[in-house]
Design an enzyme around this catalytic site. Structure first.
Site, mmCIF file in Angstrom:
data_model
loop_
_atom_site.group_PDB
_atom_site.id
_atom_site.type_symbol
_atom_site.label_atom_id
_atom_site.label_comp_id
_atom_site.label_asym_id
_atom_site.label_seq_id
_atom_site.Cartn_x
_atom_site.Cartn_y
_atom_site.Cartn_z
ATOM 1 C CB CYS A 1 -0.949 -0.020 1.187
ATOM 2 S SG CYS A 1 -0.100 -0.067 2.758
ATOM 3 C CG MET A 2 1.107 6.058 0.461
ATOM 4 S SD MET A 2 -0.039 7.437 0.615
ATOM 5 C CE MET A 2 0.912 8.736 -0.179
#
Length: 499
Positions: free
Chosen positions: A41-42
């Site tokens: 994810c980020m």
């Protein structure tokens, strides 16, 4: 023979560092053969592991660049934005092709068993509900951000009187997604609860169909979009249960015809003659309560919301706010809660700066702050939280004090009639400026929000500098002792508002 000076750092150097980190990570998670899946994810590398007993967690946390670990459905390693993309690519490159089908199947089965056991441990009703809410709404955030920025640009052009031939097109592009967001909520709801996504979308589409204006429920004509995303969620959830009920008794030969028709019919009728009205009343109450909260008790409400948001993020409870934000954006074009909550990250940035100034002899900690600070300024707070404030303890509390001060600043101006809102959810910090909207015009709105950020930075810095580091003697590898952060939604490029 003369020695030439070393060339400056190049992008290839970052790739080499990512490759080194990836190899070290694989070594500490039981080797490449123990990895069944790779995603990110980020800020987090997410690994599916066949046997979690092989993980050397202490070794992982001691690696340079690793800010923390999370043992959830997947094994998550917090690396921070940017770095996680490069490391993920290198991990995937280091994994061998599946040349042993039998061994792979055995590992997959073991991994599935461990994953199921982990889910059982975390399957409290509250956690499951929040996770499902996140799974429904978080995938919509990129479109909300993109359309929100275009809406802000269009509003600026309209106010300035520029490009009058272009602004109608921009308005259509920016508004198209919001006009049909109920359909996307329905798709994701059905998918999350085990139904057929397109049927969930079909039922939810009833909410926004213009023809509902001809339908009367409870003695009042319905309005297209009444109930908004809450009505769409309820309609799709009902449709999922109707579909599953139908499949228990409809003969297989008629399933392809009867099940979809009955699902849409039954759910559609209940939506028209019940759910839309009830959801509309709930949505209106949410909007009224949020506006009353800030316009009547703005400073106090901002103080509480800004001060408590970082702990909410730590507990994963912030996910419950996502449908509230979305409802407010549907109703008025912006959410008044997000700019207040974003002040929590401002306090976090101020606290990190104070640690950087005070801990001038701790090179490792200062390096962590330097690498994480740009992300914190743009609203990605995890690297600062898990690499700096939480390992030290007290700076996390003083960061909350900074967030409370910034929230009180924004809330105070809401009491004066200068409401600050965001046309989308997801970004915060400086990244929120292009998405700002409010009752006082763009200039006043931006000034109030900037004032809140500066207040959060200043109070977070001062509280940490004078009170947050008393008696603190951080170890050289402070990040390695950080407590594990809670699970975050599976969303590419998405983070909770944190600064």
């Amino acid at each position: 023979m003369r020695n030439d000076p070393e060339p400056p750092a190049r992008p290839d150097d970052r790739t080499a560092a990512a490759r080194t980190t990836a190899a070290a990570i694989l070594q500490h998670v039981g080797g490449a053969a123990n990895v069944t899946s790779v995603a990110h994810c980020m800020t987090r590398l997410r690994l599916g592991l066949a046997d979690r007993d092989l993980v050397d967690e202490a070794g992982l946390r001691a690696l340079p660049g690793v800010l923390g670990t999370v043992d959830d459905d997947t094994y998550q390693i917090v690396l921070g934005p940017g770095a996680v993309n490069r490391v993920t690519r290198e991990v995937e490159a280091l994994l061998p092709p599946p040349t042993e089908p039998d061994r792979a199947a055995e590992l997959a089965a073991r991994g599935a068993e461990l994953k199921a056991e982990q889910r059982r441990r975390n399957a409290t009703p509250g956690k499951l509900l929040l996770r499902r809410i996140a799974n429904i709404f978080v995938p919509l955030i990129p479109a909300l951000v993109g359309c929100g920025m275009l809406a802000g640009l269009n509003g600026l052009l309209v106010n300035l009187g520029w490009l009058p031939s272009v602004t109608p097109a921009l308005a259509a592009i920016a508004s198209g997604f919001m006009a049909l967001i109920a359909v996307f909520v329905g798709l994701n709801t059905a998918k999350e609860f085990g139904g057929t996504p397109v049927l969930g979308g079909a039922v939810a589409a009833v909410v926004v169909y213009p023809g509902v204006a001809k339908v009367t429920a409870f003695g009042v004509a319905l309005a297209p979009g009444q109930g908004g995303v809450l009505g769409a969620l309820a309609a799709a959830l009902l449709g999922t249960y109707v579909e599953r009920w139908c499949r228990t008794w409809v003969p297989p030969t008629l399933d392809v015809l009867l099940t979809p028709a009955l699902t849409v019919l039954v759910s559609g009728l209940v939506t028209l003659y019940g759910l839309m009205y009830v959801a509309g009343e709930v949505s209106a109450a949410i909007g009224t309560a949020a506006n009353w909260l800030l316009t009547t008790t703005g400073a106090l409400a901002g103080l509480i919301l800004g001060g408590l948001f970082l702990p909410l993020v730590m507990l994963g409870l912030h996910q419950a706010l996502i449908p509230i934000h979305t409802t407010l954006i549907e109703q008025s074009g912006y959410t008044v809660l997000l700019p207040v909550l974003a002040m929590a990250g401002a306090g976090q940035v101020g606290a990190a700066l104070a640690v950087y100034v005070r801990m001038r002899h701790d090179a490792t900690l200062r390096t962590t702050i330097k690498s994480a600070l740009p992300a914190g300024l743009l609203g990605v707070g995890e690297p600062l939280i898990y690499g700096v404030s939480l390992p030290l303890g007290r700076p996390f509390l003083t960061a909350c004090v900074g967030g409370a001060a910034g929230g009180a600043f924004v809330g105070f101006f809401s009491m004066l009639g200068d409401t600050v809102g965001s046309t989308a959810i997801g970004p915060s910090g400086w990244a929120l400026f292009p998405l700002l909207a409010g009752s006082g015009g763009l200039g006043v709105t931006a000034a109030v929000y900037a004032g809140g950020l500066l207040t959060g930075y200043g109070v977070g810095f001062g509280a940490t500098y004078f009170f947050g580091l008393t008696g603190v003697v951080p170890e050289p590898a402070a990040a390695a002792t950080a407590p594990a952060p809670p699970p975050e939604p599976d969303a590419e490029g998405t983070a909770a508002p944190a600064g």
